[in-house]
Design a protein around this motif. Structure first.
Motif, PDB file in Angstrom:
ATOM      1  N   THR A 273       0.803  -1.225   0.000  1.00 41.17           N
ATOM      2  CA  THR A 273       0.000   0.000   0.000  1.00 41.17           C
ATOM      3  C   THR A 273       0.835   1.274   0.000  1.00 41.17           C
ATOM      4  N   GLU A 274       2.095   1.195   0.409  1.00 39.10           N
ATOM      5  CA  GLU A 274       2.961   2.375   0.336  1.00 39.10           C
ATOM      6  C   GLU A 274       4.367   1.949  -0.025  1.00 39.10           C
ATOM      7  N   ALA A 275       5.032   2.820  -0.780  1.00 40.98           N
ATOM      8  CA  ALA A 275       6.373   2.539  -1.279  1.00 40.98           C
ATOM      9  C   ALA A 275       7.314   3.655  -0.864  1.00 40.98           C
ATOM     10  N   PHE A 276       8.538   3.270  -0.542  1.00 36.86           N
ATOM     11  CA  PHE A 276       9.555   4.237  -0.141  1.00 36.86           C
ATOM     12  C   PHE A 276      10.795   4.071  -1.016  1.00 36.86           C
ATOM     13  N   THR A 277      11.501   5.155  -1.187  1.00 35.38           N
ATOM     14  CA  THR A 277      12.772   5.117  -1.885  1.00 35.38           C
ATOM     15  C   THR A 277      13.612   6.281  -1.393  1.00 35.38           C
ATOM     16  N   GLY A 278      14.850   6.340  -1.830  1.00 33.66           N
ATOM     17  CA  GLY A 278      15.736   7.418  -1.440  1.00 33.66           C
ATOM     18  C   GLY A 278      16.634   7.817  -2.588  1.00 33.66           C
ATOM     19  N   ASN A 279      16.977   9.100  -2.616  1.00 38.09           N
ATOM     20  CA  ASN A 279      17.862   9.623  -3.664  1.00 38.09           C
ATOM     21  C   ASN A 279      18.813  10.642  -3.083  1.00 38.09           C
ATOM     22  N   ASP A 280      20.051  10.625  -3.545  1.00 38.92           N
ATOM     23  CA  ASP A 280      20.958  11.712  -3.249  1.00 38.92           C
ATOM     24  C   ASP A 280      20.320  13.003  -3.751  1.00 38.92           C
ATOM     25  N   THR A 281      20.430  14.079  -2.968  1.00 34.98           N
ATOM     26  CA  THR A 281      19.772  15.328  -3.356  1.00 34.98           C
ATOM     27  C   THR A 281      20.316  15.890  -4.667  1.00 34.98           C
ATOM     28  N   GLY A 282      21.493  15.457  -5.073  1.00 38.06           N
ATOM     29  CA  GLY A 282      22.058  15.920  -6.334  1.00 38.06           C
ATOM     30  C   GLY A 282      21.748  15.018  -7.515  1.00 38.06           C
ATOM     31  N   ASN A 283      21.059  13.917  -7.273  1.00 38.33           N
ATOM     32  CA  ASN A 283      20.749  12.963  -8.337  1.00 38.33           C
ATOM     33  C   ASN A 283      19.451  13.369  -9.037  1.00 38.33           C
ATOM     34  N   GLU A 284      19.499  14.471  -9.753  1.00 36.06           N
ATOM     35  CA  GLU A 284      18.299  15.027 -10.376  1.00 36.06           C
ATOM     36  C   GLU A 284      17.609  14.074 -11.355  1.00 36.06           C
ATOM     37  N   PRO A 285      18.350  13.312 -12.172  1.00 43.32           N
ATOM     38  CA  PRO A 285      17.651  12.410 -13.101  1.00 43.32           C
ATOM     39  C   PRO A 285      16.770  11.385 -12.388  1.00 43.32           C
ATOM     40  N   MET A 286      17.299  10.773 -11.299  1.00 42.62           N
ATOM     41  CA  MET A 286      16.508   9.761 -10.601  1.00 42.62           C
ATOM     42  C   MET A 286      15.387  10.393  -9.798  1.00 42.62           C
ATOM     43  N   ILE A 287      15.604  11.593  -9.264  1.00 46.96           N
ATOM     44  CA  ILE A 287      14.524  12.298  -8.558  1.00 46.96           C
ATOM     45  C   ILE A 287      13.377  12.592  -9.527  1.00 46.96           C
ATOM     46  N   ALA A 288      13.725  13.015 -10.747  1.00 42.28           N
ATOM     47  CA  ALA A 288      12.696  13.301 -11.750  1.00 42.28           C
ATOM     48  C   ALA A 288      11.906  12.041 -12.109  1.00 42.28           C
ATOM     49  N   ILE A 289      12.605  10.909 -12.208  1.00 37.64           N
ATOM     50  CA  ILE A 289      11.923   9.646 -12.500  1.00 37.64           C
ATOM     51  C   ILE A 289      10.958   9.295 -11.378  1.00 37.64           C
ATOM     52  N   ASN A 290      11.412   9.430 -10.139  1.00 31.78           N
ATOM     53  CA  ASN A 290      10.553   9.075  -9.017  1.00 31.78           C
ATOM     54  C   ASN A 290       9.347   9.998  -8.913  1.00 31.78           C
ATOM     55  N   LYS A 291       9.519  11.279  -9.206  1.00 28.68           N
ATOM     56  CA  LYS A 291       8.370  12.190  -9.206  1.00 28.68           C
ATOM     57  C   LYS A 291       7.404  11.835 -10.331  1.00 28.68           C
ATOM     58  N   TRP A 292       7.926  11.345 -11.439  1.00 28.77           N
ATOM     59  CA  TRP A 292       7.071  10.888 -12.546  1.00 28.77           C
ATOM     60  C   TRP A 292       6.195   9.730 -12.099  1.00 28.77           C
ATOM     61  N   PHE A 293       6.737   8.861 -11.220  1.00 26.96           N
ATOM     62  CA  PHE A 293       5.958   7.761 -10.677  1.00 26.96           C
ATOM     63  C   PHE A 293       4.914   8.238  -9.668  1.00 26.96           C
ATOM     64  N   GLY A 294       5.108   9.433  -9.118  1.00 25.59           N
ATOM     65  CA  GLY A 294       4.188   9.943  -8.126  1.00 25.59           C
ATOM     66  C   GLY A 294       4.755  10.035  -6.725  1.00 25.59           C
ATOM     67  N   TYR A 295       6.042   9.720  -6.561  1.00 25.88           N
ATOM     68  CA  TYR A 295       6.671   9.841  -5.250  1.00 25.88           C
ATOM     69  C   TYR A 295       6.711  11.309  -4.822  1.00 25.88           C
ATOM     70  N   GLU A 296       6.604  11.506  -3.517  1.00 25.08           N
ATOM     71  CA  GLU A 296       6.732  12.838  -2.928  1.00 25.08           C
ATOM     72  C   GLU A 296       7.802  12.814  -1.847  1.00 25.08           C
ATOM     73  N   ILE A 297       8.591  13.874  -1.771  1.00 33.02           N
ATOM     74  CA  ILE A 297       9.631  13.961  -0.745  1.00 33.02           C
ATOM     75  C   ILE A 297       8.972  14.041   0.628  1.00 33.02           C
ATOM     76  N   CYS A 298       9.452  13.206   1.562  1.00 37.99           N
ATOM     77  CA  CYS A 298       8.857  13.204   2.904  1.00 37.99           C
ATOM     78  C   CYS A 298       9.872  13.506   3.999  1.00 37.99           C
ATOM     79  N   ALA A 299      11.155  13.436   3.715  1.00 38.66           N
ATOM     80  CA  ALA A 299      12.160  13.748   4.735  1.00 38.66           C
ATOM     81  C   ALA A 299      13.522  13.879   4.056  1.00 38.66           C
ATOM     82  N   LYS A 300      14.469  14.434   4.797  1.00 32.85           N
ATOM     83  CA  LYS A 300      15.827  14.613   4.306  1.00 32.85           C
ATOM     84  C   LYS A 300      16.813  14.093   5.346  1.00 32.85           C
ATOM     85  N   GLU A 301      17.875  13.483   4.866  1.00 30.14           N
ATOM     86  CA  GLU A 301      18.928  12.976   5.737  1.00 30.14           C
ATOM     87  C   GLU A 301      20.258  13.574   5.289  1.00 30.14           C
TER      88      GLU A 301
END
Length: 309
Positions: A273-301
């Protein structure tokens, strides 16, 4: 009330449960089960000198630390100590005691540079800086509502590309190992990693209790594994992407997106029912892909580093 720090006892169920519960409360964006806690402790390569520390107050586990030497890095003398304290049990000295114990242990093992992930919250960052750490890179946690959200439609693989699952490699996982080794070496990190020990990889990664081989998708090009999306599940309804990557010679063809989309659809069908993932803040290509899937940023480390004297 007195706080003590000790090693986790892998044969004591209450230790593994308390460790896992504390991690989930402090870091709800990463999957943890008692079985995964014990597996990690008992299957990590011996050269990592891996340890799991528990901070205990009057018999209650309130903090944890994962401590290790970066044995698979070409640069010696590096180690990590990731410390988490239950949010409702902070300011009791558990974090400081865990850190001191970890630093002393790693110092005896020759570690001169210590890395630690810290949730990007004022109290956490102040704690790290007060103990001599300086901030380096950072990463996002992202969440996707698989139950109520809308995934992009499944795509037909292009000519010459086939989608399989990791379960299809049960008889011979070496091709998955080789792909994992190739892609992991290119992951953004403060510590370079080299996977060279196949047998150790089998024990630590392939047999990991969170790994869901049926939901892990591998994209093959002309029969050769070229990209994959590795799925972890906790046996309940939570799914996490442990790794998504493409071998260098196959990049730019959308294979990682293809594999991850397939994996997410499999996960939703399987009841996640819920999916999580993580990306380096500088990894713009993968962040864009994940946002295309519908992921939303929920926290920062934030990754902090300290030189040990």
């Amino acid at each position: 009330m007195t706080v003590i720090v000790r090693d986790l006892r892998p044969d004591v169920r209450a230790d593994a449960e308390g460790f896992s519960d504390t991690r989930r409360l402090a870091l709800p964006y990463m999957l943890s089960t008692p079985e995964s806690v014990v597996h990690t402790l008992t299957h990590v390569h011996p050269d990592a000198h891996f340890g799991q520390l528990i901070a205990e107050e009057d018999g209650e586990i309130i903090g944890t630390a994962q401590v290790s030497v970066a044995h698979d890095s070409p640069e010696p003398g590096q180690g990590s100590a990731n410390i988490y304290v239950r949010p409702d049990r902070r300011n009791r000295g558990a974090g400081s005691l865990l850190l001191r114990t970890a630093q002393e242990r790693l110092g005896r093992l020759g570690v001169t540079k210590l890395f630690a992930w810290v949730l990007d919250e004022p109290d956490n960052r102040a704690f790290a800086e007060r103990h001599g750490f300086r901030a380096s890179r950072s990463a996002w946690f992202l969440r996707l509502d698989l139950a109520g959200g809308t995934l992009p439609p499944r795509q037909e693989p292009p000519s010459g590309v086939e989608l399989r699952t990791a379960a299809d490699f049960a008889d011979d996982p070496r091709p998955v190992f080789e792909l994992d080794a190739a892609t992991s070496s290119d992951e953004p990190s403060d510590i370079d990693v080299e996977f060279t020990d196949y047998e150790a990889w089998l024990e630590e990664h392939w047999k990991h209790p969170l790994l869901n081989r049926d939901l892990t998708t591998v994209a093959l090009v002309d029969g050769r594994p070229a990209a994959f999306s590795v799925a972890y599940t906790d046996g309940d309804s939570r799914y996490a992407t442990a790794m998504t990557g493409t071998a260098r010679e196959f990049r730019g063809r959308g294979l990682a997106k293809l594999a991850k989309n397939d994996s997410l659809h499999r996960a939703r069908t399987a009841g996640c029912t819920e999916a999580f993932t993580g990306n380096d803040t500088g990894n713009e290509p993968m962040i864009a892909i994940n946002k295309w899937f519908g992921y939303e940023i929920c926290a920062k480390e934030v990754r902090y580093v300290r030189e040990l004297g």
